[in-house]
Write a protein that holds these residues in place. Structure first.
Motif, PDB file in Angstrom:
ATOM      1  N   VAL A 163       0.810  -1.228   0.000  1.00 16.62           N
ATOM      2  CA  VAL A 163       0.000   0.000   0.000  1.00 16.62           C
ATOM      3  C   VAL A 163       0.836   1.267   0.000  1.00 16.62           C
ATOM      4  N   ILE A 164       2.017   1.247   0.623  1.00 12.82           N
ATOM      5  CA  ILE A 164       2.827   2.454   0.675  1.00 12.82           C
ATOM      6  C   ILE A 164       3.350   2.775  -0.718  1.00 12.82           C
ATOM      7  N   GLY A 165       3.185   3.998  -1.121  1.00 12.25           N
ATOM      8  CA  GLY A 165       3.639   4.423  -2.434  1.00 12.25           C
ATOM      9  C   GLY A 165       2.681   4.061  -3.552  1.00 12.25           C
ATOM     10  N   ASN A 166       1.568   3.421  -3.229  1.00  6.31           N
ATOM     11  CA  ASN A 166       0.570   3.083  -4.241  1.00  6.31           C
ATOM     12  C   ASN A 166      -0.487   4.180  -4.267  1.00  6.31           C
ATOM     13  N   PRO A 167      -0.472   5.040  -5.298  1.00  7.61           N
ATOM     14  CA  PRO A 167      -1.408   6.167  -5.294  1.00  7.61           C
ATOM     15  C   PRO A 167      -2.858   5.730  -5.439  1.00  7.61           C
ATOM     16  N   PHE A 168      -3.090   4.477  -5.842  1.00  9.22           N
ATOM     17  CA  PHE A 168      -4.455   3.991  -6.026  1.00  9.22           C
ATOM     18  C   PHE A 168      -4.910   3.102  -4.876  1.00  9.22           C
ATOM     19  N   ALA A 169      -4.086   3.005  -3.823  1.00 11.98           N
ATOM     20  CA  ALA A 169      -4.478   2.206  -2.668  1.00 11.98           C
ATOM     21  C   ALA A 169      -5.682   2.853  -1.981  1.00 11.98           C
ATOM     22  N   LEU A 170      -6.559   2.023  -1.453  1.00  9.40           N
ATOM     23  CA  LEU A 170      -7.710   2.544  -0.726  1.00  9.40           C
ATOM     24  C   LEU A 170      -7.251   3.201   0.577  1.00  9.40           C
ATOM     25  N   PRO A 171      -8.028   4.141   1.112  1.00 10.22           N
ATOM     26  CA  PRO A 171      -7.625   4.834   2.340  1.00 10.22           C
ATOM     27  C   PRO A 171      -7.308   3.863   3.472  1.00 10.22           C
ATOM     28  N   ALA A 172      -6.418   4.314   4.366  1.00 11.32           N
ATOM     29  CA  ALA A 172      -5.970   3.443   5.451  1.00 11.32           C
ATOM     30  C   ALA A 172      -7.102   3.058   6.385  1.00 11.32           C
ATOM     31  N   THR A 173      -8.176   3.842   6.404  1.00 14.52           N
ATOM     32  CA  THR A 173      -9.301   3.533   7.280  1.00 14.52           C
ATOM     33  C   THR A 173     -10.148   2.372   6.756  1.00 14.52           C
ATOM     34  N   TRP A 174      -9.952   1.998   5.487  1.00  9.35           N
ATOM     35  CA  TRP A 174     -10.708   0.880   4.919  1.00  9.35           C
ATOM     36  C   TRP A 174     -10.052  -0.427   5.348  1.00  9.35           C
ATOM     37  N   ARG A 175     -10.838  -1.344   5.895  1.00  7.04           N
ATOM     38  CA  ARG A 175     -10.299  -2.598   6.427  1.00  7.04           C
ATOM     39  C   ARG A 175     -10.161  -3.634   5.316  1.00  7.04           C
TER      40      ARG A 175
END
Length: 452
Positions: A163-175
């Protein structure tokens, strides 16, 4: 605020995210060349391409520019940001140059064993050297108690890399499943480190390791820092000591293998500074040679493992004659700054001599700067110098076939690099040392050197 900053137009909906993700280093380099020192990435994000302006962001007074996430991308409150900044001071006594210099014997032995174990095959040096750096840092902080920590740190970093450095990763609050893996591995690591810290809290003077020094520093501090906060501080230091110095050492060895004249200059200095009375396989080179240090600085300028830094304004700020609203994001690339031809002549050339001339380049920020700058820069330098000293002293380096491409998905890694380590002198070949605890006997007593 005011007139809109120049910048690439981007695409509808995705803006510049897609172009950035396809070629991150190229995107940022072109942005500086085409649009200048302050570049609009999007309405909330500005790229800072000037080292002086970057210095204002990184060293801004009154915490105007902040890091607002921890290393697992959890959003931090203002109180937590302040607590982290105050807590980081507790790491400093154990990271002073006079203290971390005592790590050389351990790093030297681990390096010799790791490189000899490659059996002259052309290997990717990053995972090989990660075994060196992660084990050395874990042993430094926890001695023989830290044997399980390198594998746990590696597992957490592997989860974070999704997820780090992935601009398309879902927000950290999403489980998501990736976020659950991060949380589970982080919690397991925190629980173990808290257990190890509590043993040192109960008997701080019964341990001679870096964690005990942190505990003693916390006991003397007026700041109230929880054991969990201490655990996360130490975990952050161990994570930083895992992949980042291994990547930097790999870039360094590649650069020396590609420049035989520089390699031989370092090797000559090592031979001249050898301590003939030192036992075999122990720290033969108590002080890094000047030319090796110059090679390290030049490598970090060209290939900074931490290639992107981010800050967020805590209030309305002015930068470069422009005003930005509270909550605006600023991104800085040490990779781009280190290759600014306005500040560095022949910026793409590997020329270590520039660091022995006056004035030395000012555009290199491999460890960041300011209150959030890397506190372990001396530790990293000791590890890099020791790894290179062992590699050049005991082995001949050969580059494998294939092109090397900087991979900036997380830490800047030399994708495609293969190195072969051919033993030079059989009498310096490391013998079996057994388990890691046997190596920790050479670690320094951190408290003894902390006053230096």
């Amino acid at each position: 605020m005011g007139a809109r900053l120049p910048g690439p137009r981007g695409r509808w909906l995705s803006g510049n995210l897609e172009a950035f993700d396809q070629d991150r280093l190229g995107f940022l380099s072109r942005a500086r060349e085409e649009f200048g020192d302050l570049v609009r990435f999007d309405s909330r994000t500005t790229i800072v391409n000037d080292v002086d302006l970057a210095g204002i962001v990184l060293r801004g007074p009154d915490s105007r520019f902040q890091i607002t996430e921890d290393f697992v991308q959890r959003k931090l409150t203002a109180a937590e940001i302040d607590s982290i900044l105050r807590g980081r001071v507790l790491l400093n006594p154990g990271l002073r140059r006079s203290v971390v210099a005592g790590m050389r014997p351990v790093v030297e032995r681990l390096t010799g064993e790791a490189l000899a174990a490659t059996s002259t095959e052309a290997v990717d040096p990053v995972p090989v050297l990660e075994q060196v750096t992660s084990r050395a840092v874990a042993a430094y902080y926890f001695g023989s108690d830290g044997a399980a920590l390198p594998a746990m740190c590696s597992a957490l970093l592997d989860a974070l890399s999704e997820v780090i450095g992935n601009p398309f990763a879902l927000p950290a609050t999403w489980r998501t499943s990736a976020r659950r893996r991060i949380a589970e591995r982080h919690r397991a690591l925190v629980c173990l480190v808290i257990e190890l810290l509590q043993a040192r809290i109960r008997d701080a003077h019964g341990y001679d390791d870096g964690a005990a020094l942190v505990v003693r520093s916390a006991a003397k501090s007026t700041a109230s820092v929880t054991t969990e906060r201490l655990a996360n501080l130490v975990i952050g230091a161990m994570l930083a000591g895992h992949r980042v110095p291994a990547a930097a050492a790999s870039w360094l060895l590649m650069s020396l293998a590609d420049h035989p004249h520089e390699l031989e200059a370092v090797r000559s200095e090592l031979d001249a500074g050898r301590d003939p009375s030192a036992p075999a396989h122990e720290a033969r080179h108590p002080h890094p040679s000047p030319h090796l240090l110059a090679c390290i600085r030049e490598t970090l300028r060209l290939y900074p493992p931490t290639w992107l830094l981010a800050r967020r304004s805590a209030c309305e700020v002015e930068l470069g004659g422009r005003r930005f609203a509270s909550g605006h994001h600023f991104i800085i690339s040490p990779y781009v700054l280190g290759r600014d031809e306005r500040r560095v002549p022949q910026p793409t050339s590997f020329r270590p001599a520039r660091w022995q001339e006056l004035p030395a380049p000012a555009a290199s920020l491999p460890f960041g700067s300011g209150p959030h700058g890397c506190p372990g820069s001396d530790l990293a330098t000791v590890m890099l110098a020791t790894i290179a000293s062992v590699a050049l002293d005991r082995f001949d380096l050969e580059r494998g076939e294939g092109d090397v491409v900087p991979d900036p998905r997380t830490t800047l890694l030399p994708h495609g690099l293969r190195l072969r380590f051919l033993l030079r002198r059989t009498e310096t070949a490391p013998g079996p040392s057994g388990d890691l605890p046997a190596l920790t006997t050479a670690l320094p007593r951190p408290g003894a050197g902390s006053a230096a």
